[in-house]
Motif scaffolding. Structure first.
Motif, PDB file in Angstrom:
ATOM      1  N   CYS A   1      -4.108  -1.871  -2.320  1.00  0.00           N
ATOM      2  CA  CYS A   1      -3.230  -0.959  -1.939  1.00  0.00           C
ATOM      3  C   CYS A   1      -2.381  -0.535  -3.157  1.00  0.00           C
ATOM      4  O   CYS A   1      -1.940   0.628  -3.421  1.00  0.00           O
ATOM      5  CB  CYS A   1      -2.322  -1.249  -0.777  1.00  0.00           C
ATOM      6  SG  CYS A   1      -1.728  -2.954  -0.881  1.00  0.00           S
ATOM      7  N   ALA A   2      -1.819  -1.626  -3.870  1.00  0.00           N
ATOM      8  CA  ALA A   2      -0.921  -1.515  -5.100  1.00  0.00           C
ATOM      9  C   ALA A   2      -1.706  -0.736  -6.168  1.00  0.00           C
ATOM     10  O   ALA A   2      -1.153   0.094  -6.859  1.00  0.00           O
ATOM     11  CB  ALA A   2      -0.391  -2.882  -5.391  1.00  0.00           C
ATOM     12  N   ASN A   3      -2.841  -0.977  -6.329  1.00  0.00           N
ATOM     13  CA  ASN A   3      -3.555  -0.330  -7.356  1.00  0.00           C
ATOM     14  C   ASN A   3      -3.948   1.276  -6.868  1.00  0.00           C
ATOM     15  O   ASN A   3      -4.120   1.949  -7.921  1.00  0.00           O
ATOM     16  CB  ASN A   3      -5.050  -0.807  -7.577  1.00  0.00           C
ATOM     17  CG  ASN A   3      -4.889  -2.385  -8.312  1.00  0.00           C
ATOM     18  OD1 ASN A   3      -3.833  -2.487  -8.949  1.00  0.00           O
ATOM     19  ND2 ASN A   3      -5.905  -3.281  -8.062  1.00  0.00           N
ATOM     20  N   ASN A   4      -3.864   1.628  -5.759  1.00  0.00           N
ATOM     21  CA  ASN A   4      -4.242   2.998  -5.512  1.00  0.00           C
ATOM     22  C   ASN A   4      -2.892   3.784  -5.163  1.00  0.00           C
ATOM     23  O   ASN A   4      -3.158   4.880  -4.794  1.00  0.00           O
ATOM     24  CB  ASN A   4      -5.098   2.859  -4.170  1.00  0.00           C
ATOM     25  CG  ASN A   4      -6.165   4.149  -4.235  1.00  0.00           C
ATOM     26  OD1 ASN A   4      -6.607   4.365  -5.248  1.00  0.00           O
ATOM     27  ND2 ASN A   4      -6.312   4.744  -3.153  1.00  0.00           N
ATOM     28  N   CYS A   5      -1.882   3.015  -5.100  1.00  0.00           N
ATOM     29  CA  CYS A   5      -0.661   3.789  -5.162  1.00  0.00           C
ATOM     30  C   CYS A   5      -0.025   4.400  -6.293  1.00  0.00           C
ATOM     31  O   CYS A   5       0.163   3.779  -7.232  1.00  0.00           O
ATOM     32  CB  CYS A   5       0.654   2.810  -4.450  1.00  0.00           C
ATOM     33  SG  CYS A   5       2.258   3.611  -4.414  1.00  0.00           S
ATOM     34  N   PRO A   6       0.121   5.890  -6.123  1.00  0.00           N
ATOM     35  CA  PRO A   6       0.529   6.407  -7.418  1.00  0.00           C
ATOM     36  C   PRO A   6       1.992   6.364  -7.546  1.00  0.00           C
ATOM     37  O   PRO A   6       2.329   6.512  -8.875  1.00  0.00           O
ATOM     38  CB  PRO A   6       0.226   8.097  -7.332  1.00  0.00           C
ATOM     39  CG  PRO A   6       0.219   8.027  -5.797  1.00  0.00           C
ATOM     40  CD  PRO A   6      -0.135   6.703  -5.145  1.00  0.00           C
ATOM     41  N   TYR A   7       2.610   5.885  -6.775  1.00  0.00           N
ATOM     42  CA  TYR A   7       4.118   5.750  -6.826  1.00  0.00           C
ATOM     43  C   TYR A   7       4.629   4.286  -7.367  1.00  0.00           C
ATOM     44  O   TYR A   7       5.660   4.121  -7.716  1.00  0.00           O
ATOM     45  CB  TYR A   7       4.887   6.053  -5.724  1.00  0.00           C
ATOM     46  CG  TYR A   7       4.630   7.379  -5.115  1.00  0.00           C
ATOM     47  CD1 TYR A   7       4.910   8.558  -5.598  1.00  0.00           C
ATOM     48  CD2 TYR A   7       3.570   7.613  -4.204  1.00  0.00           C
ATOM     49  CE1 TYR A   7       4.638   9.835  -5.414  1.00  0.00           C
ATOM     50  CE2 TYR A   7       3.359   8.697  -3.713  1.00  0.00           C
ATOM     51  CZ  TYR A   7       3.578   9.794  -4.235  1.00  0.00           C
ATOM     52  OH  TYR A   7       3.585  11.083  -3.925  1.00  0.00           O
ATOM     53  N   GLN A   8       3.569   3.353  -7.402  1.00  0.00           N
ATOM     54  CA  GLN A   8       3.680   2.051  -7.726  1.00  0.00           C
ATOM     55  C   GLN A   8       4.962   1.320  -7.192  1.00  0.00           C
ATOM     56  O   GLN A   8       5.910   0.660  -7.759  1.00  0.00           O
ATOM     57  CB  GLN A   8       4.026   1.938  -9.230  1.00  0.00           C
ATOM     58  CG  GLN A   8       2.649   2.234 -10.312  1.00  0.00           C
ATOM     59  CD  GLN A   8       1.637   1.325  -9.992  1.00  0.00           C
ATOM     60  OE1 GLN A   8       1.666   0.047 -10.162  1.00  0.00           O
ATOM     61  NE2 GLN A   8       0.390   2.081  -9.409  1.00  0.00           N
ATOM     62  N   VAL A   9       5.156   1.476  -5.789  1.00  0.00           N
ATOM     63  CA  VAL A   9       6.008   0.805  -5.063  1.00  0.00           C
ATOM     64  C   VAL A   9       6.069  -0.252  -4.134  1.00  0.00           C
ATOM     65  O   VAL A   9       6.741  -0.954  -3.500  1.00  0.00           O
ATOM     66  CB  VAL A   9       6.793   1.894  -4.390  1.00  0.00           C
ATOM     67  CG1 VAL A   9       7.428   3.013  -5.025  1.00  0.00           C
ATOM     68  CG2 VAL A   9       5.744   2.564  -3.393  1.00  0.00           C
ATOM     69  N   ARG A  10       4.765  -0.793  -4.302  1.00  0.00           N
ATOM     70  CA  ARG A  10       4.024  -2.024  -3.759  1.00  0.00           C
ATOM     71  C   ARG A  10       4.315  -3.324  -4.419  1.00  0.00           C
ATOM     72  O   ARG A  10       4.128  -3.077  -5.663  1.00  0.00           O
ATOM     73  CB  ARG A  10       2.684  -1.876  -3.113  1.00  0.00           C
ATOM     74  CG  ARG A  10       2.668  -0.853  -2.069  1.00  0.00           C
ATOM     75  CD  ARG A  10       1.167  -0.719  -1.623  1.00  0.00           C
ATOM     76  NE  ARG A  10       1.076   0.108  -0.023  1.00  0.00           N
ATOM     77  CZ  ARG A  10       0.833  -0.858   0.894  1.00  0.00           C
ATOM     78  NH1 ARG A  10       1.092  -2.066   0.996  1.00  0.00           N
ATOM     79  NH2 ARG A  10       1.064   0.118   2.107  1.00  0.00           N
ATOM     80  N   VAL A  11       4.928  -4.303  -3.957  1.00  0.00           N
ATOM     81  CA  VAL A  11       5.060  -5.550  -4.766  1.00  0.00           C
ATOM     82  C   VAL A  11       4.260  -6.686  -4.167  1.00  0.00           C
ATOM     83  O   VAL A  11       4.014  -6.506  -2.868  1.00  0.00           O
ATOM     84  CB  VAL A  11       6.554  -5.768  -5.014  1.00  0.00           C
ATOM     85  CG1 VAL A  11       7.222  -4.864  -5.628  1.00  0.00           C
ATOM     86  CG2 VAL A  11       7.319  -6.282  -3.442  1.00  0.00           C
ATOM     87  N   PHE A  12       3.914  -7.791  -4.899  1.00  0.00           N
ATOM     88  CA  PHE A  12       3.316  -8.735  -4.470  1.00  0.00           C
ATOM     89  C   PHE A  12       3.960 -10.003  -4.434  1.00  0.00           C
ATOM     90  O   PHE A  12       4.562 -10.149  -5.362  1.00  0.00           O
ATOM     91  CB  PHE A  12       1.891  -8.909  -5.533  1.00  0.00           C
ATOM     92  CG  PHE A  12       0.969 -10.091  -4.929  1.00  0.00           C
ATOM     93  CD1 PHE A  12       0.088 -10.060  -3.838  1.00  0.00           C
ATOM     94  CD2 PHE A  12       0.866 -11.174  -5.696  1.00  0.00           C
ATOM     95  CE1 PHE A  12      -0.685 -11.075  -3.413  1.00  0.00           C
ATOM     96  CE2 PHE A  12       0.025 -12.244  -5.259  1.00  0.00           C
ATOM     97  CZ  PHE A  12      -0.797 -12.021  -4.374  1.00  0.00           C
ATOM     98  N   ASN A  13       3.774 -10.819  -3.392  1.00  0.00           N
ATOM     99  CA  ASN A  13       4.674 -12.096  -3.232  1.00  0.00           C
ATOM    100  C   ASN A  13       4.065 -13.093  -3.866  1.00  0.00           C
ATOM    101  O   ASN A  13       2.980 -13.759  -3.166  1.00  0.00           O
ATOM    102  CB  ASN A  13       5.016 -12.218  -1.800  1.00  0.00           C
ATOM    103  CG  ASN A  13       6.078 -13.051  -1.533  1.00  0.00           C
ATOM    104  OD1 ASN A  13       6.251 -14.013  -2.485  1.00  0.00           O
ATOM    105  ND2 ASN A  13       6.964 -12.973  -0.652  1.00  0.00           N
TER     106      ASN A  13
END
Length: 256
Positions: A127-139
């Motif tokens: 999901c993070a790789n496919n998000c164009p806004y780069q707003v997902r973070v990994f814990n």
């Protein structure tokens, strides 16, 4: 802020038929870059502070970041022109959803929000790789585990009991403070009415000292969110609108 139905992969219903839909307006002319929204979001949603070592690796978990926009490239002409808070855009056509192999990234049709189901997430980061806004973070770690960081043992009382504490190995992102949305909806339902505009707001909007963030129902023509956009047609824009993700956050560019 109308939905382009030809681009919608989720529904062929109109906005009126879908019910409550939430959105946000961010006025870049008012934003001062103070990052009060970042601190408020972290406190409200139990976002851990990762420490200096992990921050150096780019592993900060803030759900909001303040992007600085610069003018010119050579010193001393270079100067900062404006700030742009960047958070999950709550896309109607969210690119993160179809790539998740365990359906941890799902869409709420009743509220038109992009949800993250932590109990399903296995940390593939698709999901993070496919998000164009780069707003997902990994814990990356159990940042709230006192066995890993002993000094956290005295800080457990600061956690918000309305929000789950995530463990390592899952993706996180902005949820539009969905716990506040559900609380307001439950209260309104018990009183036999709809949620009123301005009855509640997100933590970031509540903490903003410049009132640069406005949150509300975008399916209500009389809401402050809709009126703010209507009053600034020349300044309103969506982030990466050409991608057809149909984000729910409208940015108001700096005025003349």
């Amino acid at each position: 802020m109308t939905t382009n139905l030809e681009l919608s992969m989720f529904t062929n219903q109109s906005e009126e038929e879908l019910g409550g839909r939430w959105g946000m307006v961010i006025d870049q002319d008012l934003c001062t870059g103070c990052q009060a929204c970042v601190a408020a979001c972290s406190m409200e949603n139990n976002v851990p502070f990762v420490g200096e070592e992990d921050a150096a690796y780019g592993r900060t978990l803030h759900w909001i970041r303040i992007e600085r926009l610069w003018e010119n490239t050579k010193f001393p002409e270079v100067k900062m022109t404006s700030f742009q808070p960047m958070l999950c855009q709550q896309c109607h056509n969210a690119p993160c959803e179809p790539v998740c192999p365990v359906y941890a990234s799902v869409h709420s049709m009743s509220e038109d929000l992009n949800l993250q189901v932590y109990n399903r997430c296995v940390g593939t980061r698709y999901c993070a790789n496919n998000c164009p806004y780069q707003v997902r973070v990994f814990n990356w770690r159990d940042y709230t585990d006192a066995r890993v960081r002993p000094w956290l043992a005295t800080l457990q009382n600061h956690l918000n009991p309305d929000v789950t504490v995530r463990r390592r190995g899952v993706m996180e992102k902005c949820t539009f403070c969905i716990q506040r949305i559900h609380k307001a909806e439950d209260k309104a339902k018990s009183e036999g009415r709809d949620v009123q505009d301005g009855e509640f707001t997100t933590a970031c909007a509540q903490a903003c000292p410049a009132n640069a963030i406005t949150f509300g129902r975008i399916d209500n023509p009389d809401s402050k969110v809709r009126q703010t956009v209507a009053a600034n047609p020349g300044r309103a824009s969506l982030m990466l609108e050409e991608l057809g993700t149909l984000p729910r956050i409208t940015y108001l560019a700096e005025g003349a």
